[in-house]
Design an enzyme around this catalytic site. Sequence first.
Site, PDB file in Angstrom:
ATOM      1  N   HIS A   1       2.742  -0.270   1.946  1.00  0.00           N
ATOM      2  CA  HIS A   1       1.402   0.200   2.296  1.00  0.00           C
ATOM      3  C   HIS A   1       0.643   0.605   1.038  1.00  0.00           C
ATOM      4  O   HIS A   1      -0.233  -0.115   0.581  1.00  0.00           O
ATOM      5  CB  HIS A   1       1.482   1.351   3.305  1.00  0.00           C
ATOM      6  CG  HIS A   1       0.148   1.914   3.689  1.00  0.00           C
ATOM      7  ND1 HIS A   1      -0.085   3.262   3.734  1.00  0.00           N
ATOM      8  CD2 HIS A   1      -1.014   1.315   4.033  1.00  0.00           C
ATOM      9  CE1 HIS A   1      -1.355   3.459   4.093  1.00  0.00           C
ATOM     10  NE2 HIS A   1      -1.925   2.293   4.292  1.00  0.00           N
TER      11      HIS A   1
ATOM     12  N   HIS B   1       2.454   8.040   4.824  1.00  0.00           N
ATOM     13  CA  HIS B   1       1.766   7.839   6.109  1.00  0.00           C
ATOM     14  C   HIS B   1       2.736   7.348   7.175  1.00  0.00           C
ATOM     15  O   HIS B   1       2.337   6.738   8.157  1.00  0.00           O
ATOM     16  CB  HIS B   1       0.606   6.855   5.967  1.00  0.00           C
ATOM     17  CG  HIS B   1      -0.238   7.047   4.739  1.00  0.00           C
ATOM     18  ND1 HIS B   1      -0.123   6.271   3.617  1.00  0.00           N
ATOM     19  CD2 HIS B   1      -1.203   7.966   4.472  1.00  0.00           C
ATOM     20  CE1 HIS B   1      -0.988   6.681   2.700  1.00  0.00           C
ATOM     21  NE2 HIS B   1      -1.653   7.716   3.180  1.00  0.00           N
TER      22      HIS B   1
HETATM   23  S1  FES Z   1       2.347   4.590   1.309  1.00  0.00           S
HETATM   24 FE1  FES Z   1       3.933   4.342   2.722  1.00  0.00          FE
HETATM   25  S2  FES Z   1       3.023   4.615   4.599  1.00  0.00           S
HETATM   26 FE2  FES Z   1       1.380   4.762   3.233  1.00  0.00          FE
END
Ligand code: FES
Lengths: 759, 156
Positions: free
Chosen positions: B85, B104
């Site tokens: 992500h 997140h």
């Molecule tokens: S950086 Fe891993 S969930 Fe956003």
Amino acid sequence: MDRRDFLKSSLIGAGLLPLLTWEEAKAFSLDAELMPEDLELPPKDAQVFNLTCQYCMVQCGYKAYVWEPGKGRKVKGAYTTVLSGEWVHPYFINRVIKDGKEVFVAIVPDKDCVINQGDHSVRGGGNAKTLYTQRSPHVASKRLHYPMVRLKGKDSPLIRVSWDEAAEFIAERFTKIKQEHGPDALGMIFGDWLWTLPTYAILKFWFKGLGSSSYAGNGWFFDEESAGISAAFGSGTRSFTVEDFETTKLLVTAGTNLQANGSVWWHRFYLKNLSVGKAKHIDIDPCRTLQAQMAEKHGGLHLQIKPGTDPILAGALIRLVIEKDAYDKDFVRKYVSGFEKVVETVKDPKFSLDNASRATGIPKEKILKAVELMIENKGQSMFLHEKGLIHQMAAFEAQHAYAVLGIILGNVGKPGACTSRAGGHPKGTFAWPEEPPSREHNLNIYEGLERGKVKALWAYGCNIFKQLPSLTKYRPLMEKTFLVVSDRIHTEMDSAADVLLPAATWGETDLILASEDRRVRIIQGFMDPPGEAKPDWEHVVLVAKKMGIRGFDWKSPKDVWDEIRSQNDWIKEMDWDSLLKAGTNGLRYPMVNGKSPDRLYSDEMERIMGKRFFTKDNKIHVEKITVLKDFDPKKYEWGEVSSRYPLMAIDFRLNELWNTGYTYWDTPGVYERTPDAYLLINPVDAKARGISTGQWVVLESPYGKCKAVARVSDKVPPGVVAMPALFPKPEQEFNYATRPTPTTDGSVDTMVACEVYPL
Amino acid sequence: MKLNRRGLIYLGTLGVASAVAKNAFASQAKEVKVADLASISPLKPVSFNYPDEESPAILLDMGKTVYMGVGPKKSIVAYSSLCQHMGCPVNFDSKSRLLVCPCHISIYDPARGGMCVEGPAISRLPRIILKVKGNSIYAVGVSQGIIYGRSSNLGR
Ligand code: FES
Ligand code: SF4
């Protein structure tokens, strides 16, 4: 274990994790391993376009970078750091056609956009994967390329025609139907989240051009989904600003799973606020979602409510606040009208703690703890609610009751404090042409269909065989009409459509949308649409002209926008050029003399707009709380629970699917998570029916059935089953089992008594 | 937040690492010794870097045969440990046997090719291809995706 063995073994018992079916599992090994190994990154001189996400109401900002293949940057090693918002994931890049030539495009979350600051969700991260490209036969084959018609009725084949012929065909049929049966025989159902320009075009054509009042939005039939909240504030417009998620002391969510469908808001709340111990979260939801689990993990509460009993819980919470004399007296005295009705209403014994606990299934201690947190954080809490209330029984009652709770605690128009809908789709409607007078008696298009009054339907940016309730009954009726479809892709509507009109979509034409925190942005077109696809508003123009209807002379998106903004004081100052200049941060409404309040119902709003609320007397109205007096869950869906249909089914929005099923679900990495619709069922109910995880089951209600893969889980309480809304596969659509009756506020109702059994 | 601090520490090292060009990794995918088989125990993660110091990875013995596992029980796998992500380092939760990103909450399943089962990540964790030679395990390449922060999995 090799690939084949793995795939086989994954079909059996994988606990509570997603299950792959054989069909999907093929992709598990193949697609993901085909990811590019060496990317070209956007060069410094790439062409840059401003975008906002094509999906949810958060409306994150994106940039499209376009460059000639081979001219991109190649970088060795790591070029960026954690949380920078600068990394270009391989799925952000695609090859598309622009001005007839193939180009590279990178769709990158914009780190300069104040909403997402470079962040994205699992949905928005796939924006580039949805772009039309012949290099992906899968994506290309889904799109509509040319207008097609069935010249000789439903049994004849769909054949390709020119736009002129298609418009002529529609115009002739519409004219004839109108002459023979009157204008209301022409029905229209539009995607109520659709882009601003096309929405306005179709509404104007329908109401003013054709004079028909037969229409519905895909999520509602009459009135509006915000009725319970606009009764208080005079408008359902969302009142908070995105920064509030980082500063609020308490988030109270009812029937809205922000982690899964307002993701970037939740990311900000979680990373900067909840997880570092600055805020608490109370989540009111029948399902124990990840959001609910995180709320509890970080010192908050999950109130696992019996579906539909929200008015009782809210009434009880209001009563406790009043009993403890802990409401915000100053605020109530200054701004609230009808407080005495609140006091009187919640005196009813059904709002006692004992009864509320019994009716809602929530332990008394949890209700008391919730009140404590709410009182402790009064004036600093965000009270948000959405479809879990709005699309269930007694929507008005639930929505209004939660609004009153937030209001008497003074959570209105302050930093980190609001009482608001959370929102679902982006805002796409800024002007609502006057409806024909016949609307007064023509509220429910389903009734028109049932009585044979509606002879034609235009499905406009809305899959009417999916997004409406009670489809087992109503789909056959809709199939019989003269059916015009404007859509970007092939859907199950193809089988009954008399006309298919290909729509140019996100990225292929200039569009306008607003975020729930009131930022209006132009989404710039940066590539060619497939075949002869045209923006939906042009579909309307072509048909209107063929019918000789005047007032549809727009030549460009700007022309349509100018007409819209001339009708709405909130946006009238936002001309096309200033919007373009404002980029991904856009301009905020309501705007007066170049100024817009960050939050509605605030001191700032009063300064700028000369009033604090949108009600006539500039007060918040809570008188309608008296509707709670008559509220009795048994009058609604719970009255249909019987020995034949002993369970209550609800739907929910799946993170990777919500708002995106028509496009993004098909990308690897998403469909391997959820290859088929699943049904959450409590171990107690599963055992009684001999159902185990991974098994195909049928959900049957008095209104129809659908199928899903069982996931036995205590995420749902006994007696309740849950399945994702709008799953993009045949027979896995919950709406084939939902009820035909819209709720009191006219929105579509998605709770239904049912039985579940193995397929 | 504890996990955030790790992210910050990681940021710090990154700065240093990227300033100094390392020769330990050639420009082509190459073999890097990760650990001796004897030193690996089930559900105890081993950290290493691959293909260069800028990209941390995590090796796991899942204790049972898993997708693309190596070793005597075909139970050992390795992944880039940077979330797909926005790059926060993922942690192994031995109770659920999942890799969880603290930022997140993207959740990945190491037993199933590193697929993301929850959260905002749009792809699996890139899998580090492992090879057993003698009594040791070597990282020999990267499959299924590009490691966070990079545009190519080739080392410097
Ligand atoms: S950086 Fe891993 S969930 Fe956003
Ligand atoms: S949170 Fe909503 S707007 Fe933002 S990237 Fe995800 S789907 Fe798009």
